[in-house]
Design a protein around this motif. Sequence first.
Motif, mmCIF file in Angstrom:
data_model
loop_
_atom_site.group_PDB
_atom_site.id
_atom_site.type_symbol
_atom_site.label_atom_id
_atom_site.label_comp_id
_atom_site.label_asym_id
_atom_site.label_seq_id
_atom_site.Cartn_x
_atom_site.Cartn_y
_atom_site.Cartn_z
ATOM 1 N N ARG A 168 -41.356 -46.898 15.837
ATOM 2 C CA ARG A 168 -40.056 -46.599 16.406
ATOM 3 C C ARG A 168 -40.138 -46.801 17.918
ATOM 4 N NH1 ARG A 168 -36.132 -42.976 14.248
ATOM 5 N NH2 ARG A 168 -37.714 -42.590 12.673
ATOM 6 N N ASP A 211 -22.215 -53.950 3.488
ATOM 7 C CA ASP A 211 -21.737 -53.482 4.783
ATOM 8 C C ASP A 211 -20.600 -54.380 5.271
ATOM 9 O OD1 ASP A 211 -21.312 -52.820 7.462
ATOM 10 O OD2 ASP A 211 -23.419 -52.354 7.802
ATOM 11 N N PRO A 245 -30.366 -51.666 17.770
ATOM 12 C CA PRO A 245 -29.010 -51.550 17.241
ATOM 13 C C PRO A 245 -28.125 -52.774 17.518
ATOM 14 C CG PRO A 245 -29.649 -49.491 18.259
ATOM 15 C CD PRO A 245 -30.739 -50.494 18.579
ATOM 16 N N HIS A 277 -19.004 -54.393 7.962
ATOM 17 C CA HIS A 277 -19.045 -54.665 9.394
ATOM 18 C C HIS A 277 -19.960 -55.839 9.746
ATOM 19 C CE1 HIS A 277 -17.974 -50.344 9.060
ATOM 20 N NE2 HIS A 277 -17.027 -50.741 9.887
ATOM 21 N N ARG A 337 -24.810 -55.759 14.712
ATOM 22 C CA ARG A 337 -25.057 -54.329 14.954
ATOM 23 C C ARG A 337 -25.501 -53.636 13.665
ATOM 24 N NH1 ARG A 337 -24.706 -51.088 18.959
ATOM 25 N NH2 ARG A 337 -24.285 -48.880 18.672
ATOM 26 N N LEU A 338 -26.806 -53.425 13.545
ATOM 27 C CA LEU A 338 -27.392 -52.642 12.456
ATOM 28 C C LEU A 338 -27.939 -51.372 13.083
ATOM 29 C CD1 LEU A 338 -28.047 -55.852 11.631
ATOM 30 C CD2 LEU A 338 -29.002 -54.639 9.697
ATOM 31 N N ASP A 339 -27.126 -50.350 13.153
ATOM 32 C CA ASP A 339 -27.529 -49.146 13.877
ATOM 33 C C ASP A 339 -27.698 -47.946 12.950
ATOM 34 O OD1 ASP A 339 -24.871 -48.845 13.286
ATOM 35 O OD2 ASP A 339 -24.256 -48.288 15.316
ATOM 36 N N TYR A 340 -28.312 -48.199 11.804
ATOM 37 C CA TYR A 340 -28.604 -47.124 10.860
ATOM 38 C C TYR A 340 -29.963 -47.389 10.223
ATOM 39 C CZ TYR A 340 -26.271 -50.714 8.012
ATOM 40 O OH TYR A 340 -25.873 -51.903 7.454
ATOM 41 N N PRO A 341 -30.578 -46.348 9.664
ATOM 42 C CA PRO A 341 -31.910 -46.532 9.055
ATOM 43 C C PRO A 341 -31.862 -47.500 7.880
ATOM 44 C CG PRO A 341 -31.415 -44.202 9.338
ATOM 45 C CD PRO A 341 -30.152 -44.953 9.625
ATOM 46 N N LEU A 342 -32.932 -48.248 7.707
ATOM 47 C CA LEU A 342 -33.068 -49.184 6.589
ATOM 48 C C LEU A 342 -34.323 -48.839 5.801
ATOM 49 C CD1 LEU A 342 -32.188 -52.571 8.334
ATOM 50 C CD2 LEU A 342 -30.728 -51.200 6.865
#
Length: 118
Positions: free
Chosen positions: A113, A29, A57, A31, A75-80
Amino acid sequence: AELCVCELFGDRIGRDRSTVNIGVKAQEDPHLRDDIGAVELALDAFDWHSYSVVWTPEQARFYVDDRLVRSVEQRLDYPLLLLVDLFEFPVDRQRDPADYPKVGEVAAVRGYRHARTS
């Protein structure tokens, strides 16, 4: 990216103090940046402990035995994906067959979640 919740190396664990690698690995990544901390803790790594992360996020907060030990502002704003990896790094090339099989135990894995607020 990877949220490294707990990474233990045999040469850095003990009965009274242990060093745990905790943080973010950027992987592919662009970013993000690698931000792994070697966190020294007063714990017996041979005993049971809970290692966790509260991830939003904007940041990741890492806990050991429900105690905040590190925060990373990225900023980790995606599924892992959840991976539980166990590795052995022998001291030398000679491996005694009587030492096998090795065992690693995981008592529980839990995920949830956050409720979204509008």
